[in-house]
Design a protein around this motif. Structure first.
Motif, PDB file in Angstrom:
ATOM      1  N   VAL A   1       0.848  -1.197   0.000  1.00  0.00           N
ATOM      2  CA  VAL A   1       0.000   0.000   0.000  1.00  0.00           C
ATOM      3  C   VAL A   1       0.878   1.240   0.000  1.00  0.00           C
ATOM      4  O   VAL A   1       1.834   1.332   0.778  1.00  0.00           O
ATOM      5  CB  VAL A   1      -0.943   0.027   1.224  1.00  0.00           C
ATOM      6  CG1 VAL A   1      -1.811   1.286   1.216  1.00  0.00           C
ATOM      7  CG2 VAL A   1      -1.818  -1.224   1.269  1.00  0.00           C
ATOM      8  N   GLU A   2       0.541   2.204  -0.856  1.00  0.00           N
ATOM      9  CA  GLU A   2       1.192   3.511  -0.854  1.00  0.00           C
ATOM     10  C   GLU A   2       0.113   4.579  -0.702  1.00  0.00           C
ATOM     11  O   GLU A   2      -1.026   4.380  -1.128  1.00  0.00           O
ATOM     12  CB  GLU A   2       2.008   3.729  -2.124  1.00  0.00           C
ATOM     13  CG  GLU A   2       1.203   3.758  -3.396  1.00  0.00           C
ATOM     14  CD  GLU A   2       2.048   4.022  -4.633  1.00  0.00           C
ATOM     15  OE1 GLU A   2       2.804   5.011  -4.638  1.00  0.00           O
ATOM     16  OE2 GLU A   2       1.919   3.257  -5.586  1.00  0.00           O
ATOM     17  N   VAL A   3       0.469   5.690  -0.061  1.00  0.00           N
ATOM     18  CA  VAL A   3      -0.513   6.751   0.175  1.00  0.00           C
ATOM     19  C   VAL A   3       0.074   8.127  -0.116  1.00  0.00           C
ATOM     20  O   VAL A   3       1.286   8.314  -0.127  1.00  0.00           O
ATOM     21  CB  VAL A   3      -1.057   6.735   1.635  1.00  0.00           C
ATOM     22  CG1 VAL A   3      -1.770   5.427   1.938  1.00  0.00           C
ATOM     23  CG2 VAL A   3       0.029   7.017   2.637  1.00  0.00           C
ATOM     24  N   VAL A   4      -0.845   9.065  -0.313  1.00  0.00           N
ATOM     25  CA  VAL A   4      -0.535  10.491  -0.367  1.00  0.00           C
ATOM     26  C   VAL A   4      -1.395  11.132   0.728  1.00  0.00           C
ATOM     27  O   VAL A   4      -2.595  10.842   0.831  1.00  0.00           O
ATOM     28  CB  VAL A   4      -0.856  11.113  -1.734  1.00  0.00           C
ATOM     29  CG1 VAL A   4      -0.592  12.619  -1.718  1.00  0.00           C
ATOM     30  CG2 VAL A   4      -0.083  10.424  -2.838  1.00  0.00           C
ATOM     31  N   ALA A   5      -0.775  11.992   1.537  1.00  0.00           N
ATOM     32  CA  ALA A   5      -1.509  12.677   2.609  1.00  0.00           C
ATOM     33  C   ALA A   5      -1.276  14.177   2.489  1.00  0.00           C
ATOM     34  O   ALA A   5      -0.222  14.616   2.030  1.00  0.00           O
ATOM     35  CB  ALA A   5      -1.052  12.179   3.975  1.00  0.00           C
ATOM     36  N   ALA A   6      -2.266  14.943   2.917  1.00  0.00           N
ATOM     37  CA  ALA A   6      -2.182  16.402   2.934  1.00  0.00           C
ATOM     38  C   ALA A   6      -2.091  16.879   4.384  1.00  0.00           C
ATOM     39  O   ALA A   6      -2.943  16.536   5.201  1.00  0.00           O
ATOM     40  CB  ALA A   6      -3.409  17.024   2.258  1.00  0.00           C
ATOM     41  N   VAL A   7      -1.039  17.628   4.684  1.00  0.00           N
ATOM     42  CA  VAL A   7      -0.835  18.160   6.023  1.00  0.00           C
ATOM     43  C   VAL A   7      -1.213  19.636   6.001  1.00  0.00           C
ATOM     44  O   VAL A   7      -0.648  20.402   5.206  1.00  0.00           O
ATOM     45  CB  VAL A   7       0.645  17.997   6.456  1.00  0.00           C
ATOM     46  CG1 VAL A   7       0.842  18.520   7.867  1.00  0.00           C
ATOM     47  CG2 VAL A   7       1.083  16.549   6.343  1.00  0.00           C
ATOM     48  N   PRO A   8      -2.186  20.039   6.836  1.00  0.00           N
ATOM     49  CA  PRO A   8      -2.603  21.453   6.842  1.00  0.00           C
ATOM     50  C   PRO A   8      -1.475  22.388   7.265  1.00  0.00           C
ATOM     51  O   PRO A   8      -0.561  21.986   7.993  1.00  0.00           O
ATOM     52  CB  PRO A   8      -3.740  21.502   7.862  1.00  0.00           C
ATOM     53  CG  PRO A   8      -4.039  20.099   8.234  1.00  0.00           C
ATOM     54  CD  PRO A   8      -2.896  19.242   7.803  1.00  0.00           C
ATOM     55  N   GLY A   9      -1.545  23.641   6.821  1.00  0.00           N
ATOM     56  CA  GLY A   9      -0.581  24.660   7.209  1.00  0.00           C
ATOM     57  C   GLY A   9      -0.746  25.048   8.660  1.00  0.00           C
ATOM     58  O   GLY A   9      -1.756  24.741   9.299  1.00  0.00           O
TER      59      GLY A   9
END
Length: 128
Positions: free
Chosen positions: A119-127
């Motif tokens: 499994v590979e993922v992309v995550a968004a980290v808020p500013g």
């Protein structure tokens, strides 16, 4: 924009010296995208391996200030697509919110012969 490649000490180390586990793409406002390399885990069953994979993904994300709730895209590679429901049952225990975008593939084999899932993922980290 700044790009950092990382193998966080707080997570299991990569199985090979030929890749980094996390690529962090930092925006000037402090937000970031995390691209996490495909992860496999030990275990005799798909469920055991899936649990291990998501535990590793959680540790890699945590090292960069994110959680599994921040995952926006996921790619899954299964050696037996007929076991998709078994994989999905475990995945839902870890990804409990709105499901991310997703792609699932059946492959003939993975990096390690005993691996049943990657499994590979992309995550968004808020500013900040």
């Amino acid at each position: 924009m700044q790009i950092t490649l990382d193998n966080p000490a707080s997570a299991p180390q990569p199985l090979s010296p030929y890749y980094s586990q996390v690529a962090r793409v930092e925006h000037p406002d402090g937000s970031a995208l995390l691209f996490v390399s495909g992860q496999i885990a030990e275990g005799d069953t798909l469920a055991e391996q899936t649990r291990g994979v998501f535990q590793t993904l959680a540790a890699l994300l945590e090292a960069h200030g994110a959680t599994l709730a921040d995952v926006i895209s996921i790619r899954t590679y299964l050696t037996d697509i007929s076991k998709l429901d078994e994989y999905g049952t475990v995945r839902r225990r870890f990804l409990t919110g709105t499901p991310p975008t997703s792609m699932t593939f059946e492959v003939s084999r993975l990096f390690r012969p005993e691996a049943l899932v990657e499994v590979e993922v992309v995550a968004a980290v808020p500013g900040r």
